[in-house]
Design a protein around this motif. Sequence first.
Motif, mmCIF file in Angstrom:
data_model
loop_
_atom_site.group_PDB
_atom_site.id
_atom_site.type_symbol
_atom_site.label_atom_id
_atom_site.label_comp_id
_atom_site.label_asym_id
_atom_site.label_seq_id
_atom_site.Cartn_x
_atom_site.Cartn_y
_atom_site.Cartn_z
ATOM 1 N N HIS A 16 0.860 -1.228 0.010
ATOM 2 C CA HIS A 16 0.100 0.078 0.000
ATOM 3 C C HIS A 16 1.048 1.263 0.222
ATOM 4 C CE1 HIS A 16 -3.322 -2.470 2.111
ATOM 5 N NE2 HIS A 16 -2.869 -3.097 0.944
ATOM 6 N N ASP A 17 1.861 1.273 -1.032
ATOM 7 C CA ASP A 17 2.955 2.283 -0.967
ATOM 8 C C ASP A 17 2.538 3.176 -2.127
ATOM 9 O OD1 ASP A 17 5.046 3.907 -1.390
ATOM 10 O OD2 ASP A 17 6.561 2.373 -0.960
ATOM 11 N N ILE A 18 1.690 4.210 -2.039
ATOM 12 C CA ILE A 18 1.158 4.829 -3.138
ATOM 13 C C ILE A 18 2.322 5.635 -3.683
ATOM 14 C CG2 ILE A 18 0.844 7.151 -1.905
ATOM 15 C CD1 ILE A 18 -1.571 5.475 -4.742
ATOM 16 N N GLU A 19 3.303 6.106 -3.121
ATOM 17 C CA GLU A 19 4.511 6.940 -3.731
ATOM 18 C C GLU A 19 5.312 6.012 -4.533
ATOM 19 O OE1 GLU A 19 4.962 10.018 -3.513
ATOM 20 O OE2 GLU A 19 3.234 10.108 -2.187
ATOM 21 N N ALA A 20 5.498 4.629 -4.503
ATOM 22 C CA ALA A 20 6.148 3.795 -5.511
ATOM 23 C C ALA A 20 5.218 3.349 -6.460
ATOM 24 C CB ALA A 20 6.603 2.345 -4.508
ATOM 25 N N VAL A 21 3.754 3.102 -6.228
ATOM 26 C CA VAL A 21 2.749 2.650 -7.133
ATOM 27 C C VAL A 21 2.741 3.867 -8.272
ATOM 28 C CG1 VAL A 21 0.562 2.414 -7.565
ATOM 29 C CG2 VAL A 21 1.615 1.195 -5.619
ATOM 30 N N LYS A 22 2.550 5.146 -7.706
ATOM 31 C CA LYS A 22 2.493 6.128 -8.781
ATOM 32 C C LYS A 22 3.609 6.276 -9.852
ATOM 33 C CE LYS A 22 3.467 10.229 -6.038
ATOM 34 N NZ LYS A 22 2.800 11.433 -5.395
ATOM 35 N N THR A 23 4.756 5.934 -9.361
ATOM 36 C CA THR A 23 5.920 5.886 -10.289
ATOM 37 C C THR A 23 5.829 5.194 -11.802
ATOM 38 O OG1 THR A 23 7.264 4.178 -9.469
ATOM 39 C CG2 THR A 23 7.707 6.324 -8.484
ATOM 40 N N TYR A 24 4.740 4.102 -11.814
ATOM 41 C CA TYR A 24 4.509 3.170 -12.821
ATOM 42 C C TYR A 24 3.401 3.713 -13.669
ATOM 43 C CZ TYR A 24 7.526 0.033 -10.072
ATOM 44 O OH TYR A 24 8.462 -0.211 -9.325
ATOM 45 N N PHE A 25 2.652 4.857 -13.278
ATOM 46 C CA PHE A 25 1.823 5.308 -14.047
ATOM 47 C C PHE A 25 1.692 6.713 -14.788
ATOM 48 C CE2 PHE A 25 -0.041 1.958 -11.353
ATOM 49 C CZ PHE A 25 -1.074 1.535 -12.022
ATOM 50 N N HIS A 26 1.328 6.529 -16.025
ATOM 51 C CA HIS A 26 1.446 7.701 -16.761
ATOM 52 C C HIS A 26 0.627 8.841 -16.371
ATOM 53 C CE1 HIS A 26 1.106 10.143 -20.413
ATOM 54 N NE2 HIS A 26 2.027 9.605 -20.767
#
Length: 125
Positions: A16-26
């Motif tokens: 549940h690490d939003i900072e890491a997750v968002k790096t993969y999305f345009h």
Amino acid sequence: MTEAELNAMFDAFNRHDIEAVKTYFHDDVVFDTVAGPDAHGTRIVGKQAVMAQFEATWGTMPDVQWINGKHYFAQDRIVSESTFVATQPDGYRHHADSVDLFTLRDGKIIRKQAFRKQRPLLDPL
């Protein structure tokens, strides 16, 4: 996006690490959820709105996980199979196979289409 990057993204989802997750999305990502009033479910547009949806899911079901991931790559598309497990606030549990179809642009996810088997919720533990 490589298989190692996709696995790292799913690890970030499960932490549940939003900072890491968002790096993969345009920035212009479109997310079609598993449910909603339209044939495509509910459509969420834009990185900020999509990240807010992910955080809302984590907040509603704090134990949510996507496990047993298998990924298949074809040019700018990825098919990702996993099992969705989570407990709702009322204690009833999800446990269902799911598929995400990802479309890439510039190495980032520009579209996420989520599909999940419909099955009755499991009783609380």
